[in-house]
Design a protein around this motif. Structure first.
Motif, PDB file in Angstrom:
ATOM      1  N   LEU A  63       0.474  -1.576   0.047  1.00 51.95           N
ATOM      2  CA  LEU A  63      -0.164   0.321   0.237  1.00 51.95           C
ATOM      3  C   LEU A  63       0.869   1.371  -0.493  1.00 51.95           C
ATOM      4  O   LEU A  63       1.882   1.163   0.645  1.00 51.95           O
ATOM      5  CB  LEU A  63      -0.991   0.188   1.068  1.00 51.95           C
ATOM      6  N   GLU A  64       0.958   2.070  -0.947  1.00 50.07           N
ATOM      7  CA  GLU A  64       1.563   3.160  -0.639  1.00 50.07           C
ATOM      8  C   GLU A  64       1.045   4.543  -0.958  1.00 50.07           C
ATOM      9  O   GLU A  64      -0.078   5.089  -1.673  1.00 50.07           O
ATOM     10  CB  GLU A  64       2.698   3.106  -2.331  1.00 50.07           C
ATOM     11  N   LEU A  65       1.315   5.092   0.085  1.00 46.23           N
ATOM     12  CA  LEU A  65       0.799   6.505   0.412  1.00 46.23           C
ATOM     13  C   LEU A  65       1.600   7.896  -0.111  1.00 46.23           C
ATOM     14  O   LEU A  65       2.539   7.414   0.091  1.00 46.23           O
ATOM     15  CB  LEU A  65       0.827   6.000   2.305  1.00 46.23           C
ATOM     16  N   VAL A  78       5.085   6.782   1.642  1.00 40.54           N
ATOM     17  CA  VAL A  78       5.176   5.862   2.600  1.00 40.54           C
ATOM     18  C   VAL A  78       4.514   4.494   2.051  1.00 40.54           C
ATOM     19  O   VAL A  78       3.514   5.043   1.651  1.00 40.54           O
ATOM     20  CB  VAL A  78       4.278   6.467   3.711  1.00 40.54           C
ATOM     21  N   ALA A  79       5.308   3.999   1.918  1.00 42.82           N
ATOM     22  CA  ALA A  79       4.889   2.270   2.094  1.00 42.82           C
ATOM     23  C   ALA A  79       4.742   1.560   3.079  1.00 42.82           C
ATOM     24  O   ALA A  79       5.487   1.395   3.870  1.00 42.82           O
ATOM     25  CB  ALA A  79       5.080   1.444   0.156  1.00 42.82           C
ATOM     26  N   LYS A  85      -1.992  15.095   0.570  1.00 43.40           N
ATOM     27  CA  LYS A  85      -2.303  13.871   0.182  1.00 43.40           C
ATOM     28  C   LYS A  85      -2.858  14.007  -1.452  1.00 43.40           C
ATOM     29  O   LYS A  85      -2.678  14.701  -2.110  1.00 43.40           O
ATOM     30  CB  LYS A  85      -3.462  13.233   0.633  1.00 43.40           C
ATOM     31  N   ARG A  86      -1.692  12.892  -2.213  1.00 45.24           N
ATOM     32  CA  ARG A  86      -1.491  13.069  -3.745  1.00 45.24           C
ATOM     33  C   ARG A  86      -2.013  12.159  -4.175  1.00 45.24           C
ATOM     34  O   ARG A  86      -4.040  11.771  -4.464  1.00 45.24           O
ATOM     35  CB  ARG A  86      -0.523  12.721  -3.733  1.00 45.24           C
ATOM     36  N   ASP A  87      -2.322  11.005  -3.415  1.00 41.95           N
ATOM     37  CA  ASP A  87      -3.317   9.432  -4.189  1.00 41.95           C
ATOM     38  C   ASP A  87      -2.674   8.220  -2.901  1.00 41.95           C
ATOM     39  O   ASP A  87      -1.649   8.279  -2.413  1.00 41.95           O
ATOM     40  CB  ASP A  87      -3.383   9.025  -5.010  1.00 41.95           C
ATOM     41  N   ALA A  88      -3.580   7.894  -2.774  1.00 41.03           N
ATOM     42  CA  ALA A  88      -2.927   6.174  -2.162  1.00 41.03           C
ATOM     43  C   ALA A  88      -3.585   4.286  -2.847  1.00 41.03           C
ATOM     44  O   ALA A  88      -4.054   5.044  -3.923  1.00 41.03           O
ATOM     45  CB  ALA A  88      -3.935   5.377  -1.338  1.00 41.03           C
ATOM     46  N   ARG A  89      -2.511   3.960  -3.129  1.00 45.50           N
ATOM     47  CA  ARG A  89      -2.204   2.678  -4.286  1.00 45.50           C
ATOM     48  C   ARG A  89      -2.058   1.262  -3.904  1.00 45.50           C
ATOM     49  O   ARG A  89      -1.050   1.479  -2.409  1.00 45.50           O
ATOM     50  CB  ARG A  89      -1.782   3.122  -5.330  1.00 45.50           C
ATOM     51  N   VAL A  90      -2.275   0.421  -4.000  1.00 47.08           N
ATOM     52  CA  VAL A  90      -2.055  -1.155  -3.380  1.00 47.08           C
ATOM     53  C   VAL A  90      -0.879  -1.629  -5.584  1.00 47.08           C
ATOM     54  O   VAL A  90      -1.535  -1.363  -6.437  1.00 47.08           O
ATOM     55  CB  VAL A  90      -3.371  -1.789  -3.517  1.00 47.08           C
TER      56      VAL A  90
END
Length: 72
Positions: A5-7, A19-20, A56-61
């Motif tokens: 999960l990348e924040l 932040v991963a 915040k930009r985004d979050a992704r798996v």
């Protein structure tokens, strides 16, 4: 296969900071992730070389699969 999960945030200089977290609980709760990112920003939990995290930009798996084609 591994998952992360990348924040992703912007810092004071406008640069990207990631932040991963390995092996996130699935399904990922979008509201919980957004709230955690807000807390990280509000508490100044991390400091980057470009200053504090400010947006915040985004979050992704991200999934990664490795197929070994040769092993000696």
């Amino acid at each position: 296969m591994s998952k992360r999960l990348e924040l992703r945030f912007n810092n004071e200089e406008g640069r990207n900071v990631t932040v991963a977290l390995d092996e996130p609980v699935e399904p990922v709760d979008e509201d919980a992730v957004a709230a955690a990112m807000e807390t990280i920003i509000n508490e100044n939990a991390f400091l980057s070389t470009g200053g504090e995290l400010v947006e915040k930009r985004d979050a992704r798996v991200v999934e990664r699969t490795v197929d070994t084609v040769y092993e000696g």
